[in-house]
Design a protein around this motif. Structure first.
Motif, PDB file in Angstrom:
ATOM      1  N   VAL A  31     -56.640 -76.963  32.283  1.00  0.00           N
ATOM      2  CA  VAL A  31     -55.431 -76.905  31.467  1.00  0.00           C
ATOM      3  C   VAL A  31     -54.253 -77.540  32.206  1.00  0.00           C
ATOM      4  CG1 VAL A  31     -53.730 -75.327  30.469  1.00  0.00           C
ATOM      5  CG2 VAL A  31     -56.153 -74.935  30.091  1.00  0.00           C
ATOM      6  N   ILE A  32     -54.167 -77.304  33.499  1.00  0.00           N
ATOM      7  CA  ILE A  32     -53.044 -77.824  34.269  1.00  0.00           C
ATOM      8  C   ILE A  32     -53.175 -79.324  34.530  1.00  0.00           C
ATOM      9  CG2 ILE A  32     -51.891 -77.702  36.513  1.00  0.00           C
ATOM     10  CD1 ILE A  32     -52.583 -74.698  36.507  1.00  0.00           C
ATOM     11  N   LEU A  33     -54.356 -79.762  34.987  1.00  0.00           N
ATOM     12  CA  LEU A  33     -54.529 -81.162  35.385  1.00  0.00           C
ATOM     13  C   LEU A  33     -55.136 -82.053  34.310  1.00  0.00           C
ATOM     14  CD1 LEU A  33     -55.792 -80.638  39.017  1.00  0.00           C
ATOM     15  CD2 LEU A  33     -53.509 -81.319  38.286  1.00  0.00           C
TER      16      LEU A  33
ATOM     17  N   PHE B 116     -63.952 -77.874  30.696  1.00  0.00           N
ATOM     18  CA  PHE B 116     -64.270 -77.477  32.058  1.00  0.00           C
ATOM     19  C   PHE B 116     -64.783 -76.041  32.115  1.00  0.00           C
ATOM     20  CE2 PHE B 116     -61.437 -81.053  33.237  1.00  0.00           C
ATOM     21  CZ  PHE B 116     -62.398 -81.779  33.923  1.00  0.00           C
ATOM     22  N   TYR B 117     -64.345 -75.186  31.212  1.00  0.00           N
ATOM     23  CA  TYR B 117     -64.871 -73.827  31.153  1.00  0.00           C
ATOM     24  C   TYR B 117     -66.359 -73.851  30.806  1.00  0.00           C
ATOM     25  CZ  TYR B 117     -65.621 -68.997  29.822  1.00  0.00           C
ATOM     26  OH  TYR B 117     -66.125 -67.726  29.734  1.00  0.00           O
ATOM     27  N   ILE B 118     -66.725 -74.607  29.789  1.00  0.00           N
ATOM     28  CA  ILE B 118     -68.122 -74.661  29.351  1.00  0.00           C
ATOM     29  C   ILE B 118     -68.997 -75.306  30.420  1.00  0.00           C
ATOM     30  CG2 ILE B 118     -69.685 -75.695  27.654  1.00  0.00           C
ATOM     31  CD1 ILE B 118     -67.410 -75.310  25.602  1.00  0.00           C
ATOM     32  N   GLU B 119     -68.527 -76.411  30.990  1.00  0.00           N
ATOM     33  CA  GLU B 119     -69.326 -77.101  32.000  1.00  0.00           C
ATOM     34  C   GLU B 119     -69.479 -76.263  33.277  1.00  0.00           C
ATOM     35  OE1 GLU B 119     -71.114 -79.961  31.806  1.00  0.00           O
ATOM     36  OE2 GLU B 119     -70.629 -79.809  29.684  1.00  0.00           O
TER      37      GLU B 119
ATOM     38  N   LYS C 172     -63.162 -69.239  35.089  1.00  0.00           N
ATOM     39  CA  LYS C 172     -61.725 -69.100  34.848  1.00  0.00           C
ATOM     40  C   LYS C 172     -60.913 -70.053  35.715  1.00  0.00           C
ATOM     41  CE  LYS C 172     -61.965 -64.308  33.417  1.00  0.00           C
ATOM     42  NZ  LYS C 172     -61.583 -62.930  33.740  1.00  0.00           N
ATOM     43  N   ARG C 173     -61.358 -70.250  36.946  1.00  0.00           N
ATOM     44  CA  ARG C 173     -60.636 -71.143  37.851  1.00  0.00           C
ATOM     45  C   ARG C 173     -60.674 -72.582  37.355  1.00  0.00           C
ATOM     46  NH1 ARG C 173     -62.766 -72.095  43.770  1.00  0.00           N
ATOM     47  NH2 ARG C 173     -63.949 -73.667  42.663  1.00  0.00           N
TER      48      ARG C 173
END
Length: 65
Positions: free
Chosen positions: A34-36, A15-18, A27-28
Motif C-alpha cells: 500500500v505504501i510503495l 502483495f497480500y495474496i502473493e 500483513k507486512r
C-alpha cells in the motif's frame, strides 16, 4: 489522485495474496504494498526466492511443474 490511491490498494491486495502463497508475513507485505505500490515488486521477488532457498536448502535441486 484517484488512480494513485487505487493502484496502492490493488498493490496491497496483490502483495497480500502473493505473500500468503509464498509463506511470508502477509500483513507486512500488504502494508508495504500500500505504501510503495508496484515499486516493491523486485524486493518481494528476492525475498520470496531467499525464503524458498532457506526452506529447501542451498545445495538442493528444485523441480517446478
Amino acid at each position: 489522485m484517484l488512480t494513485i490511491v487505487l493502484l496502492s490498494v490493488l498493490s496491497g491486495v496483490y502483495f497480500y495474496i502473493e505473500s500468503l502463497k509464498a509463506g511470508l508475513a502477509e500483513k507486512r507485505w500488504a502494508l508495504a504494498g500500500v505504501i510503495l505500490g508496484p515499486l516493491l515488486l523486485p524486493m518481494f521477488t528476492i525475498s520470496r526466492h531467499v525464503r524458498m532457498r532457506r526452506d529447501t536448502g542451498f545445495n538442493n535441486a528444485v523441480l517446478r511443474a
